[in-house]
Scaffold this active site. Structure first.
Site, PDB file in Angstrom:
ATOM      1  N   GLU A 100       0.620  -1.256   0.079  1.00 40.29           N
ATOM      2  CA  GLU A 100       0.065  -0.067   0.120  1.00 40.29           C
ATOM      3  C   GLU A 100       1.020   1.434   0.091  1.00 40.29           C
ATOM      4  O   GLU A 100       0.507   2.184  -0.928  1.00 40.29           O
ATOM      5  CB  GLU A 100      -0.956   0.260   1.164  1.00 40.29           C
ATOM      6  N   HIS A 170     -11.520  -6.281   8.036  1.00 37.99           N
ATOM      7  CA  HIS A 170     -12.087  -6.146   6.615  1.00 37.99           C
ATOM      8  C   HIS A 170     -13.531  -5.172   6.899  1.00 37.99           C
ATOM      9  O   HIS A 170     -14.510  -5.289   5.901  1.00 37.99           O
ATOM     10  CB  HIS A 170     -12.420  -7.576   5.948  1.00 37.99           C
TER      11      HIS A 170
END
Length: 366
Positions: A100, A170
């Site tokens: 990321e 998540h």
């Protein structure tokens, strides 16, 4: 990481989301927006299809636009980029390593070099390794260079919020982290119509934008979306339901929860609620909320992120300062709890309509 790999594998093999959103987390009913006939031809789209359509328009109209991120070449785990590499080529839609910080850093470099950079972080929960690049580089690039350098043509997309059983890695809502950083714009759509227009606005805005997409809405949110190109204003809240007794503020999925609360309050309490979708977290539309609270005298803010330092705290502080003499009761916040996002206890963690309705009763009976 094991859960992340499992979800990706299932998405790839089944070509559909295994989260079965409408079946696994029924804490709200989606109410579609509509558009006037003057908007022309419409097409039935869910949220991910509207995002895909928006990205397709951006790539078609801007030859410098590029899309990159983990697995975007085959369509991404939620299918938001499906078909785009085949249509626009491997040099414009391409995969990156699972890094990321590298995705954000590449996006900053591409935007600084003159490209329109559209990055995808596979889950918003994993955006934190890129926090330094986003907040210390992208947000400050123009300011610290005195306007010599500019990475304003950078948009970072990320699926966010609860899915029903996503748990710690998540289901998080990280918008408040970035709301503390001047130089960014942070946007959360509530449905396909808004998603298409807001995403195109972010891509064309000359400031780095974070576009958080509530993943539970990818398939459960379906609307008749205008086929033509269009944009929608950033930093402008929407009044979805007009009312006189209490102001309800949310964003993303929570807007649909609060819409049900409006109906509960009307049916059971004879209370008229005004519902506002904040739309843009940063810079946020203080004026619209303040005008509503001056009318109603009461404010409830609901979001999925934890209570402490959630963005609801900023809204509450600002409105208390702006509307102190108009308030008939202390401002209420209904949020997630100050714990890691749980798995088996997720239904208790969520600010569902019943928790929000109890807060409404508390406000009107103060």
């Amino acid at each position: 990481m094991a859960l992340r790999t499992f979800i990706k594998r299932n998405l790839i093999l089944n070509n559909k989301c295994p989260l079965r959103i409408s079946q696994r987390l029924s804490h709200f009913t989606f109410v579609p927006d509509t558009v006037s006939a003057s908007e022309g031809e419409t097409q039935r789209m869910n949220l991910f299809q509207a995002i895909n359509n928006s990205l397709d328009i951006a790539l078609t109209q801007d030859p410098t636009a590029v899309i990159f991120g983990e697995d975007v070449a085959f369509g991404g785990v939620f299918r938001c980029t499906v078909g785009l590499q085949e249509k626009h080529g491997k040099s414009r839609v391409f995969n990156t390593p699972l890094c990321e910080q590298g995705i954000a850093g590449f996006g900053i470099g591409a935007a600084t070099a003159g490209a329109t950079a559209i990055a995808e972080i596979q889950f918003a929960d994993y955006i934190l390794p890129a926090f330094d690049q986003i907040c210390n580089e992208a947000a400050k690039y123009r300011y610290r260079s005195g306007g010599i350098y500019d990475c304003g043509s950078l948009t970072i997309r990320a699926p966010c919020s609860a899915v029903g059983h996503g748990a710690v890695y998540h289901s998080q809502s990280p918008e408040a982290f970035f709301a503390h950083c001047p130089g960014l714009k942070v946007v959360v759509p509530r449905g396909p119509i808004k998603a298409k227009g807001l995403l195109l606005s972010c891509i064309r805005d000359k400031n780095p934008c974070l576009f958080f997409e509530p993943k539970i809405l990818y398939r459960s949110a379906v609307e008749q979306v205008p086929v033509k190109e269009y944009t929608m204003p950033l930093s402008k809240a929407d009044i979805l339901v007009e009312g006189d007794d209490i102001t309800l503020v949310g964003w993303g999925t929570q807007v649909h929860v609060l819409r049900e609360v409006c109906q509960l309050a009307k049916d059971q309490l004879n209370v008229s609620c005004e519902l506002i979708d904040l739309v843009t977290i940063l810079p946020w539309d203080k004026e619209t909320i303040a005008q509503s609270v001056k009318k109603t005298g009461r404010l409830l803010i609901a979001h999925e992120a934890p209570l402490t330092s959630g963005f609801g705290a900023e809204i509450a502080a600002s409105i208390q300062h702006e509307c102190f003499l108009n308030l008939e009761a202390p401002i209420e916040r209904v949020t997630g709890f100050d714990t890691p996002f749980p798995h088996m206890f997720e239904p208790f963690y969520m600010p569902d309509k019943w928790r929000c309705f109890e807060a409404v009763k508390k406000l009107v009976n103060y």
